[in-house]
Design a protein around this motif. Structure first.
Motif, PDB file in Angstrom:
ATOM      1  N   SER A   1       0.804  -1.224   0.000  1.00 29.69           N
ATOM      2  CA  SER A   1       0.000   0.000   0.000  1.00 29.69           C
ATOM      3  C   SER A   1       0.844   1.286   0.000  1.00 29.69           C
ATOM      4  CB  SER A   1      -0.950  -0.067   1.201  1.00 29.69           C
ATOM      5  OG  SER A   1      -1.476   1.154   1.505  1.00 29.69           O
ATOM      6  N   PRO A   2       1.906   1.414   0.834  1.00 28.23           N
ATOM      7  CA  PRO A   2       2.702   2.645   0.782  1.00 28.23           C
ATOM      8  C   PRO A   2       3.349   2.874  -0.586  1.00 28.23           C
ATOM      9  CG  PRO A   2       3.163   1.453   2.810  1.00 28.23           C
ATOM     10  CD  PRO A   2       2.349   0.536   1.963  1.00 28.23           C
ATOM     11  N   ALA A   3       3.878   1.815  -1.197  1.00 29.05           N
ATOM     12  CA  ALA A   3       4.530   1.969  -2.504  1.00 29.05           C
ATOM     13  C   ALA A   3       3.509   2.352  -3.569  1.00 29.05           C
ATOM     14  CB  ALA A   3       5.254   0.688  -2.908  1.00 29.05           C
ATOM     15  N   LEU A   4       2.297   1.820  -3.468  1.00 22.32           N
ATOM     16  CA  LEU A   4       1.264   2.154  -4.437  1.00 22.32           C
ATOM     17  C   LEU A   4       0.899   3.633  -4.344  1.00 22.32           C
ATOM     18  CD1 LEU A   4      -1.076  -0.964  -4.145  1.00 22.32           C
ATOM     19  CD2 LEU A   4       0.347  -0.342  -6.083  1.00 22.32           C
ATOM     20  N   ARG A   5       0.929   4.168  -3.138  1.00 19.62           N
ATOM     21  CA  ARG A   5       0.627   5.595  -2.987  1.00 19.62           C
ATOM     22  C   ARG A   5       1.792   6.466  -3.440  1.00 19.62           C
ATOM     23  NH1 ARG A   5      -3.605   7.746  -0.035  1.00 19.62           N
ATOM     24  NH2 ARG A   5      -2.355   9.603   0.353  1.00 19.62           N
TER      25      ARG A   5
END
Lengths: 877, 260
Positions: A611-615
């Motif tokens: 999730s952090p990398a996707l954001r």
């Protein structure tokens, strides 16, 4: 300094200032005050109000609000001129612009809601020696958790009592493999310790007690949640360009307005007249319909992408995808079919096994697997299913009756193997399957012969050879025994290697051509996987991601961990494009390095910890089928079929969207010319005003919208994927050549022709230069009518010409675009209505003209189209 | 409890000093001397494990005298005095730093002070990376810093972060890029000075409309164990921002200030 996991039982309670009986009331109150509630969300006061206010801070909106305010002031100074009506109209326009900006940015922030589902609502703790159920937000450091099967763990806690406690850390690691927890001290790191249970994990079996040492945002799960919410998403290229364009147009509008206001004052015109004039100049310069058209165009783009299996959640992501320089993609399920198949069985030398040896190998592999059979087929871990299916195909039959499973040791991520102990008619048997590297030290035999270092090296070579073919290699080993042991460690001695199994997860058929299309379009593809480097490299080669002449194509996760971002950026520049044995956390590092290289990055992901990398990526792409809800909510796009090839389709659409946006920006700015010139003439010369603000708004927010959207929905240029991604510095929407083309070329033609007709009608009606005319004079109304109508008609020639940069625009496809037909018709109809339809005449204060003048107005269409076409031919000769 | 957490850090830091000595000052309040004595004994045990010598001073509270005044009188006024204090909220009207004794010591200007907010009680001291938030001002603050030589050997990695305040709507992309490059050059100059301590230093420069959010996200992202920033960093938003940082940080936070 000792950490919580390394403490023996006797020191745990002292370390956390707690007791096995639990905390007292005053202690829990103090800790709640000190560390806050057990919540993964940071309350933000006034968040929605701030978001809404932010939408009103773009220059266009501010300008329009100021203009509206000035209208209300003007109405109070000199009432009776309907300035308040104009003020409300401008206010409405400003509101519409802000609302569309809000719509473009707004994405229901549901990632947090999905993350919260991993945590329980109520938990059982022991306090004051009494087990009680409390709200999860009231859990504090030092609380004693009472854990049982089915419980969701509310906080990070150190286990001090375990009765076969088993947990799943899927929320943190993405792996649903069960983890056996113990109360013993551990020398491992916090995340690898087997005596820690983490917030968000699920108790799969057994019972136990644990002392909480981290709550809320300080838990490992809380840190993922925090990153998911607060990682700064960078502005998309379109957002950057839109802001820049708005800034430039605003400067032009305000500068012109102020300049001519002062000029008017100095030349003795009344304040009132100058005010109206300045408002007119500003409104004429601001393309009020442009931002709503952006949003509508992007929305239509998103509908088209949905048909290509790409669900768009953030409208700006469409265009951002078109600007992508790099796609960082997962392997399993995105490039591959995620359907494991056993394709090889080999002995230690690499020779194919058959007959009894193959049967033994597959029986032992099945013993160490856990695939459930139902009428629909096998289910369970994909590897176990593949083994069971292959066994059935090659040997047939269910588990041999002579095997009875006694104790199953599920896959352990640290040990990288799964095992099972079983009973046979003659004794006991233990089988283990997993990565060869993990079994190597445990294997001492090959059948009845001992396995020395030479034999093990032969196995190493076989494993490497199979891996280089893109196969995942599973080693199977076993031993027999007269007695049953209780622990896996006791079983795992004196093992005999039964053989090697090669497992393939085939590439999706369309992937190699999709990768080739990317490369032709100048887009790099990076592969990120947790697999073995050789397997990853083989897959990358099959997919066409790696070319032959790269010195160091693969970066191991272990090396990536130690690298600085600048070093990583250099390696990527030198051609490294495969990341093996990587963790989801390392994806962030890869995204950062790529951004340092000024690349626009698309990143795929499916797990909670993605999730952090996707954001952080410019375009986060989640998997629709295999992705978690958290990943889907954090991403801007969802691949409905999990297929890499769909990303490429999305890129094509994104590039088309940008090209089309440029077209309709050009189109819309052209009408600024004939809107501005009347005001300049009006202030400099003693002539009537050819267009008022309502007329301008009827063009910008009325008749220009449909043709703009028609341009926005033009089909992709066949060569659009044969060109490299546009460079950031060359990706301007508003360039000086475009401004000159709009204002000083086409805009000027429209201005000249419309004003020619305006003055023609005035002169035919008996007007003389310098004479002022009342607003309700029929001559004036007819002149205004033809000025406005001729602009609308010439915009027809403009919209056709804007379809292509070098071609005429009359090419095939013109009448296949239904919006184009609707747009042209709407301009035609409204032009005629202005002149001849009484209700419209009344609203617009216009009047009819004779046939000859009307035909001259129609002549404006081929006039502007023809001049435009001649210039195109000259430019592109 | 909080005292223990701070003490673990203090012992860790003391292992990096020449004389490996830690002085513990406790002002006796209403709690019993026995309870405190037990804590002190535990502290001695822990210190002994790390070969740190502890000198304890237990002083009864004097009527009418403020704790901060007493401490200012007691602690030697010198650059060689390194004071470790905790940041905690005793009641709802008091912030974690604002209005506390630690804040008064921090801004006394009489000695070097490091105020610690410990939230990761399970880690016991500094574990993981250290994120040093640099302010964009005089580099000498970081070049001759008393705390960095103690903290750097304990950290797994060092990340230098420079944050420039810049919103999205009103600053052009070109201007933002220029600001970011300038910030990166500045932070890399500091990195060169710190390279003598360790080689694995990472540098970043961020443009941010909300510096506290981005600082916490950065520290989280790099799995930091501690965020270190100077007390002079209050320019961005004053004490409210600092309180936010101390309250919601997922990792430990240390605020330092050195005497001139």
């Amino acid at each position: 300094m000792k950490q919580i996991q390394s403490l023996p039982y006797s020191e745990i309670f002292r370390f956390l200032h707690t007791r096995a009986e639990g905390l007292g009331n005053s202690e829990t109150e103090e800790r709640l005050r000190e560390l806050g509630p057990n919540s993964i969300e940071i309350p933000e006061k006034g968040k929605w109000i701030k978001n809404i206010i932010k939408q009103f801070t773009n220059f266009f909106t501010i300008l329009l609000f100021i203009a509206a305010a000035m209208c209300f002031i003007a109405e109070s100074v000199e009432p009776g001129n309907s300035m308040n009506v104009l003020g409300w109209a401008l206010f409405f326009v400003a509101f519409v612009n802000a609302a569309f900006s809000f719509l473009q940015e707004y994405r229901a922030e549901k990632a947090m809601e999905e993350l919260k589902k991993f945590l329980p609502q109520k938990v059982r703790v022991r306090r004051n020696s009494v087990v009680q159920e409390i709200d999860v937000s009231n859990v504090v450091t030092g609380d004693i958790l009472i854990l049982a099967e089915g419980d969701r763990v509310p906080a990070d806690a150190r286990v001090f009592l375990s009765e076969s406690l088993i947990t799943s850390n899927a929320a943190l690691t993405g792996e649903s493999k069960p983890v056996f927890l113990s109360a013993n001290a551990s020398a491992a790191t916090l995340l690898e310790s087997k005596n820690i249970t983490f917030a968000g994990s699920t108790i799969l079996g057994g019972a136990g007690e644990a002392a909480v040492f981290a709550t809320g945002l300080r838990t490992e799960f809380g840190k993922i949640a925090h990153l998911s919410q607060h990682v700064q998403r960078s502005m998309s290229p379109l957002e950057i360009e839109t802001n820049r364009m708005i800034r430039i147009l605003t400067i032009i509008a305000v500068s012109m307005g102020i300049f001519f206001f002062l000029y008017g004052l100095l030349s003795g015109r009344s304040l009132w007249m100058n005010l109206v004039f300045m408002l007119g100049i500003i409104v004429a310069n601001v393309p009020e319909g442009l931002l709503p058209t952006f949003t509508l165009s992007l929305a239509m783009g998103s509908l088209r992408m949905a048909k290509k299996n790409v669900l768009v959640k953030g409208l700006n992501a469409i265009e951002a995808l078109g600007a992508v320089h790099v796609i960082a993609t997962d392997k399993t399920g995105t490039l591959t079919q995620n359907h494991l198949r056993v394709v090889a069985t080999a002995d230690f030398r690499g020779e194919t096994l058959d007959g009894a040896q193959k049967t033994d190998l597959m029986n032992l592999a099945l013993l160490a697997s856990k695939a459930e059979k139902s009428p629909a087929g096998y289910s369970g871990d994909p590897l176990d299913v593949a083994i069971a299916e292959f066994r059935d195909e090659s040997i047939g039959n269910a588990v041999p009756e002579s095997f009875v499973k006694l104790q199953y040791f599920p896959f352990d991520t640290a040990k990288r193997r799964a095992a099972c102990a079983g009973k046979t008619s003659s004794g006991y048997i233990f089988s283990v399957k997993g990565a060869w590297e993990s079994l190597r030290p445990l294997v001492s035999r090959l059948g009845n012969k001992s396995a020395g270092e030479e034999e093990k090296k032969a196995v190493d070579a076989t494993v490497a050879r199979l891996a280089s073919q893109g196969l995942r290699v599973i080693a199977v080993a076993a031993r027999e025994s007269d007695v049953a042991f209780s622990s896996q460690e006791e079983w795992e001695t004196n093992l005999s290697l039964a053989g090697l199994i090669g497992v393939e997860d085939p590439l999706r058929e369309e992937v190699p051509s999709a990768v080739q299309k990317c490369h032709r379009a100048g887009i790099d593809v990076l592969l990120i996987t947790g697999d073995h480097p050789d397997t990853a490299l083989a897959i990358a080669k099959k997919a066409g991601i790696v070319s032959e002449n790269i010195a160091e194509p693969v970066i191991h996760g272990r090396d990536l961990e130690k690298m600085r971002e600048s070093e990583l950026a250099e390696k990527i520049s030198n051609g490294s494009c495969v990341f093996a044995r990587t963790t989801p956390e390392q994806k962030m590092k890869i995204v950062s390095a790529l951004k340092q290289m000024d690349k626009v990055v698309a990143m795929t992901g499916d797990g909670v910890n993605d999730s952090p990398a996707l954001r952080a990526a410019d375009v986060g792409i989640a998997m629709g089928k295999s992705g978690t809800d958290v990943a889907r909510q954090s991403a801007q796009m969802i691949l409905l079929d999990d297929n890499f090839a769909s990303i490429v389709g999305g890129i094509e659409e994104g590039r088309t969207v940008f090209a089309n946006i440029r077209k309709f920006t050009n189109y819309v700015l052209v009408s600024n010319g004939p809107e501005i010139v009347p005001y300049i003439l009006y202030i400099i010369f003693p002539v009537p005003l050819a267009l008022n603000i309502i007329h301008i708004l009827s063009i910008d927010l009325g008749t220009d919208i449909l043709p703009s959207m028609a341009l926005g929905s033009e089909k992709p240029d066949p060569e659009i994927m044969e060109q490299p991604p546009r460079k950031r510095e060359k990706s301007a929407l508003l360039t000086w050549p475009l401004v000159a083309h709009s204002y000083l070329f086409l805009g000027l033609i429209e201005a000249i022709w419309s004003l020619f007709l305006f003055f023609l009608v005035l002169l035919q009606g008996g007007w003389q230069y310098g004479q002022s005319l009342p607003q309700d004079s029929p001559v004036y109304q007819s002149a205004v009518g033809i000025a406005l109508a001729s602009i609308l008609l010439m915009q027809i020639g403009n919209v056709v010409g804007r379809r292509y940069l070098s071609k005429s625009g009359l090419d095939s496809g013109l009448f296949k675009n239904r919006l184009m037909i609707a747009g042209i018709l709407s301009e035609l109809v409204f032009a005629m209505a202005i002149l001849y339809f009484p209700p419209v005449q009344m609203v617009m204060n216009t009047g009819p003209v004779n046939l000859s003048v009307l035909l001259l107005a129609f002549a404006g269409i081929p006039l502007i189209f023809g001049i435009d076409y001649i210039v195109k031919k000259i430019r592109f000769m | 409890m909080n005292g223990d957490w701070i003490a673990r850090y203090a012992i860790q830091l003391a292992t990096q000093t020449e004389d490996r000595t830690l002085q513990v000052i406790h002002i006796l309040d209403r709690e019993s001397a026995d309870a405190v004595s037990e804590k002190i004994d535990e502290l001695h045990e822990l210190a002994a494990e790390h070969k740190v010598h502890i000198v304890t001073r237990m002083v009864p509270r004097r009527n009418g005298e403020k704790t901060s005044v007493f401490l200012e009188k007691t602690i030697p006024h010198s650059r060689d005095s390194i004071v470790i204090a905790g940041a905690r909220s005793k009641h709802h009207k008091q912030g974690f730093l604002k209005g506390t004794v630690s804040e008064k010591l921090l801004y006394s200007g009489l000695f070097n002070v490091l105020v610690l907010r410990v939230v990761q009680s399970g880690l016991a001291g500094l574990h993981g990376g250290l994120v040093l938030s640099v302010s964009g001002r005089d580099k000498s603050v970081y070049q001759n810093n008393s705390f960095l030589p103690m903290l750097l050997p304990l950290a797994d990695s060092l990340h230098l972060l420079h944050i420039v305040r810049a919103g999205n709507n009103f600053v052009s992309h070109r201007a933002r890029s220029a600001l970011q490059h300038r910030g990166l050059s500045y932070v890399r100059e500091i990195q060169e000075e710190l390279d003598s301590f360790r080689k694995d230093v990472h540098s970043s420069s961020l443009l941010s409309a909300n510096w506290k959010h981005d600082l916490l996200a950065y520290a989280n992202r790099w799995k930091a164990g501690l965020i270190l920033l100077g007390a002079t960093e209050r320019k961005f938003g004053g004490s409210a921002d600092m309180e936010y940082l101390l309250k919601y940080s997922p990792v430990d936070v240390a605020v330092f200030r050195e005497i001139e």
